[in-house]
Design a protein around this motif. Structure first.
Motif, PDB file in Angstrom:
ATOM      1  N   THR A 268       0.839  -1.201   0.000  1.00 47.75           N
ATOM      2  CA  THR A 268       0.000   0.000   0.000  1.00 47.75           C
ATOM      3  C   THR A 268       0.871   1.246   0.000  1.00 47.75           C
TER       4      THR A 268
ATOM      5  N   ARG B 248       0.857   7.349   0.534  1.00 46.50           N
ATOM      6  CA  ARG B 248      -0.145   8.402   0.385  1.00 46.50           C
ATOM      7  C   ARG B 248      -1.557   7.864   0.618  1.00 46.50           C
ATOM      8  N   GLU B 249      -1.798   6.568   0.273  1.00 47.69           N
ATOM      9  CA  GLU B 249      -3.119   5.997   0.525  1.00 47.69           C
ATOM     10  C   GLU B 249      -3.314   5.758   2.026  1.00 47.69           C
TER      11      GLU B 249
ATOM     12  N   SER C  71       2.040  11.879   5.415  1.00 46.32           N
ATOM     13  CA  SER C  71       2.915  11.277   4.407  1.00 46.32           C
ATOM     14  C   SER C  71       4.378  11.473   4.767  1.00 46.32           C
TER      15      SER C  71
ATOM     16  N   ARG D  44      -4.066   9.075   3.508  1.00 47.06           N
ATOM     17  CA  ARG D  44      -5.448   9.490   3.224  1.00 47.06           C
ATOM     18  C   ARG D  44      -6.419   8.816   4.194  1.00 47.06           C
TER      19      ARG D  44
ATOM     20  N   GLN E  77      -2.869  15.266   5.253  1.00 43.41           N
ATOM     21  CA  GLN E  77      -2.272  14.155   4.510  1.00 43.41           C
ATOM     22  C   GLN E  77      -0.789  14.403   4.257  1.00 43.41           C
TER      23      GLN E  77
END
Length: 610
Positions: free
Chosen positions: A119, A122-123, A140, A126, A136
Motif C-alpha cells: 500500500t 499516500r493511501e 505522508s 489518506r 495528509q
C-alpha cells in the motif's frame, strides 16, 4: 709400408663432450627447490598471520566486547516498547479526586514495514487523515521517514484508536497510553500542577512528588526482521509496569472553591490584576486551600500565560506592609517593652534617619494606648515601640516567625522571602521593617504568622500532603512537620486580643464574620520597582490576614490583592477574608457563637485606612 693403428681400449675411450644446458640442470633444480621453499614459507606465514588476526578478532567479539556486540545484535533484531505505568491519583482530604489518569490511544507507524508493503504511503495517509487531526501531507512525511518507529498522534480518545485499528493499515499500529485528567477543571490548578505528554510531572505537586506518582515503566520486546518488520510468531518478552502511589492532600476542595470564587469576585469588584489566598488549619498548619486568580485549566496549557501558572502564595514574595506589624507587637510584648495598659505619646511626624513617618488622617500629637496603636495601625506608634525593642530583637522576631527562610512545604519554586541581616541595616531599616517595608514574605509565610499566634505561639511547618496511598490501599502518613516556639502562649494570647480589636473597632471591620470572633490585621504596601530601587508610583498591594474564632482558633487565612481600587487592604482584602473564613468555618462545622467571649467584646467603632 702400410701401418695400422689399433684402437684404444674401451676403458680409455671418451664419449662426446657434455652440453652447457646439461651442465645447468642440477643448478636449476636446486633453485626451483629453493624458491618453492620460500613460497611455502611466505604462504605459511600469511596463513598464520591471517589466522592470528581472525583469532584475535574472535577473542574481541566473543570475549572482550561480547556484551557490546550482543547489544548491537539485539538492537538490530529487537525493538523495545516502553509500557507506561499507571500514574497515581491526587485526592483532597475528603477523598474526592483532583487528578487521575485514564486510558488513551497512541497511533504509531513503522515506515520500514510500509516501504516493503503493497500500500503506497499516500493511501495510508489518506485513510489516517479521516481519524487524526493531521493533514495528509504531514502524515505522508512521517510515514516515509527513515525510521522503524514513529508516533503519528498521541493521547487520543480510545474510540479514535479503535477506528484506526479497524482500518488494518500496513505498518500502522495503536498503543494504549494514559492521559491525565483534572475532573475539577481549573480548581487548585497552580497547586496540583500538570504533566507532559510522557506523563511525567512538570509543575506543582505533580513535579514535587513525581517519583512517587510515576511508578516504574514496563518494557515490551518484540523480534523483527532486518528490514524492521515485526516477526508475528516470534516470542514477546514483557516486563509489566508498576503503578505509582496515590497522594492524599490536605486541601479541601469545598474551601478551595470558596477561596477562588471570593478572589474572582474581588478582582471584578476592585479591578485588581491578581489575587491569592491561603487557608491553614490553626492547629496543624495543614493547607486547606491555596488559591491563585486568575488561574488556568491544565487541559489547555497553551491558553494560559506563564504568570497564570504560578502558585503565587508560594512562589511570589512581596512587602507585606502593616499586616506584618503583628510581629513587632508580639516581639515587644514578649520582651516586656510594651503592655496593654501602657500609653504612648505619638507626634504628628516622626523623623528617623532623615525620613519622616506619619499616620494617615492624623495631623497633631496625641496619646494612645497599645490597643489603639494596633487597632488603628499607627505607623508612628509602631516605630516608637520598635525603637524600644531595638534592631537585634526586631530582626530575631521576624526570623522566629519564619521570614527569610523556607516554610518547609517543599513546593517547587518556593521563595524564602527576605530579611536583611542586622549588619546590613540602614538608619531607616528599623522603622521601615517594623511597619512591614524593607522585608518580603510569601503569602504562605504571612498565613503562617497568623497560624503561629492562633496556635499559642508555636509555628508549624505547613503541609500540602497528608500521605501516600500504595497500590494495596494503605496510607503512609508523611513525617511530622517541624515545630518552633516563636513566642510564649501568654504573648500570643495578648496579641490575639489586640488583633481582635482591629476587627471590632479598627481598620479591619470589614473582615468581621457574623457569629464568630475574628482576630486579624490589615495591610497596604507599595510595590517595589522591578528594575531599580524605590517603589512604583501608585501601585499597591492590599492584604488582610487573621484567624477565627479568635478565642478558639480553627483556621488562619491570608489574602492579598494586586493593585486593587481602592488600595486599602481593610476595604478590599478584608471582605474577601470574611467570605472565605465564613465558608471554611461552615464547611468544618464550627458552630457560631451565641455571644462573643467577654475578652473579645468591644464597643465603639473607628476605621482607619491601613
Amino acid at each position: 709400408m702400410t701401418s695400422s693403428r689399433r684402437p684404444p681400449p674401451a676403458s680409455r675411450r671418451r664419449g662426446p663432450a657434455a652440453s652447457p644446458r646439461a651442465a645447468r640442470r642440477p643448478l636449476t633444480a636446486a633453485l626451483r627447490r629453493s624458491r618453492s621453499g620460500r613460497r611455502l614459507t611466505v604462504l605459511l606465514a600469511a596463513y598464520f598471520a591471517v589466522t592470528a588476526v581472525i583469532g584475535g578478532r574472535l577473542v574481541v567479539v566473543q570475549v572482550l566486547a561480547a556484551e557490546q556486540y550482543q547489544a548491537l545484535g539485539e538492537r538490530q533484531t529487537q525493538r523495545e516498547v516502553t509500557l507506561p505505568a499507571g500514574r497515581g491519583r491526587l485526592y483532597d482530604r475528603t477523598g474526592a479526586p483532583l487528578a487521575l489518569s485514564e486510558p488513551a490511544a497512541a497511533v504509531y507507524a513503522n515506515p520500514q514495514a510500509i516501504k516493503q508493503g503493497d500500500t503506497p504511503p499516500r493511501e495510508i495517509a489518506r485513510a489516517l487523515s479521516r481519524h487524526l487531526d493531521l493533514s495528509q501531507e504531514t502524515l505522508s512525511e512521517r510515514l516515509t521517514r527513515k525510521a522503524g518507529f514513529v508516533y503519528l498522534s498521541r493521547q487520543l480518545p480510545r474510540d479514535v484508536g479503535e477506528a484506526v485499528r479497524a482500518e488494518r493499515l500496513t505498518g500502522v499500529g495503536v498503543l494504549e497510553e494514559p492521559i491525565r485528567r483534572y475532573p475539577n477543571g481549573s480548581l487548585a490548578a497552580a497547586v496540583l500542577g500538570y504533566v507532559g505528554i510522557d506523563h511525567r510531572g512538570l509543575a506543582g505537586l505533580e513535579l514535587a512528588h513525581d517519583a512517587a506518582l510515576a511508578g516504574q515503566t514496563g518494557t515490551l520486546r518484540v523480534e523483527r526482521a532486518p528490514g524492521g518488520v515485526p516477526i508475528s510468531n516470534a516470542p514477546r518478552e514483557v516486563e509489566p509496569a508498576v503503578p505509582g502511589d496515590d497522594l492524599m492532600l490536605t486541601l479541601d476542595r469545598r474551601i478551595q472553591l470558596a477561596a477562588e470564587n471570593a478572589l474572582s469576585g474581588a478582582l471584578d469588584t476592585h479591578q485588581a490584576k491578581a489575587g491569592a489566598a491561603v487557608v491553614l488549619d490553626a492547629d496543624t498548619a495543614e493547607v486547606l486551600a491555596m488559591a491563585s486568580v486568575p488561574g488556568f485549566d491544565p487541559a489547555d496549557l497553551d491558553a494560559a500565560a506563564p504568570a497564570q501558572r504560578r502558585n503565587r502564595p508560594v512562589t511570589d514574595a512581596f512587602e507585606p506592609g502593616s499586616v506584618a506589624k503583628v510581629v513587632t507587637f508580639a516581639a515587644a510584648i514578649e520582651a516586656g517593652v510594651a503592655s496593654q495598659g501602657q500609653r504612648w505619646s505619638l507626634p504628628a511626624e516622626l523623623e528617623v534617619g532623615g525620613t519622616t513617618f506619619t499616620d494617615p488622617n492624623r495631623s497633631e500629637t496625641t496619646g494612645a494606648a497599645l490597643d489603639e496603636i494596633v487597632a488603628h495601625s499607627s505607623n508612628v506608634g509602631t516605630i516608637k515601640i520598635a525603637q524600644q525593642l531595638g534592631r537585634q530583637r526586631l530582626h530575631d522576631a521576624f526570623a522566629a516567625f519564619g521570614v527569610g527562610t523556607p516554610t518547609g512545604i517543599e513546593f517547587p519554586g518556593e521563595t524564602d522571602g527576605s530579611l536583611p541581616p542586622v549588619a546590613d541595616w540602614w538608619a531607616t531599616s528599623l522603622p521601615t521593617i517594623a511597619i512591614g517595608q524593607g522585608v518580603s514574605v510569601s503569602l504562605l509565610q504571612l498565613a503562617g504568622m497568623m497560624q503561629t499566634l492562633a496556635n499559642d505561639g508555636q509555628r508549624i511547618a505547613p503541609t500540602l500532603v497528608r500521605g501516600e496511598i500504595d497500590p494495596t490501599g494503605r496510607l503512609r502518613p508523611v513525617a511530622a512537620p517541624q515545630r518552633h516556639q516563636a513566642v510564649s502562649a501568654e504573648t500570643a494570647a495578648v496579641t490575639t486580643r489586640l488583633l481582635n480589636g482591629v476587627v471590632e473597632r479598627g481598620t479591619g471591620q470589614r473582615a468581621d464574620v457574623e457569629g464568630y470572633a475574628v482576630a486579624g490585621k490589615t495591610g497596604t504596601a507599595q510595590k517595589p520597582h522591578p528594575d531599580r530601587r524605590g517603589y512604583q508610583q501608585g501601585a499597591y498591594l492590599g492584604t488582610f490576614a487573621g484567624f477565627a474564632p479568635a478565642d478558639n482558633p480553627e483556621i488562619a487565612v491570608a489574602v492579598v490583592l494586586d493593585e486593587p481600587d481602592p488600595i486599602w487592604g481593610g476595604q478590599t482584602a478584608a471582605p474577601v477574608f470574611a467570605d472565605i473564613a465564613k465558608k471554611a468555618l461552615q464547611t468544618r462545622r464550627v458552630a457560631p457563637q451565641q455571644a462573643r467571649s467577654p475578652q473579645f467584646a468591644a464597643e465603639g467603632a473607628s476605621e482607619g485606612q491601613p
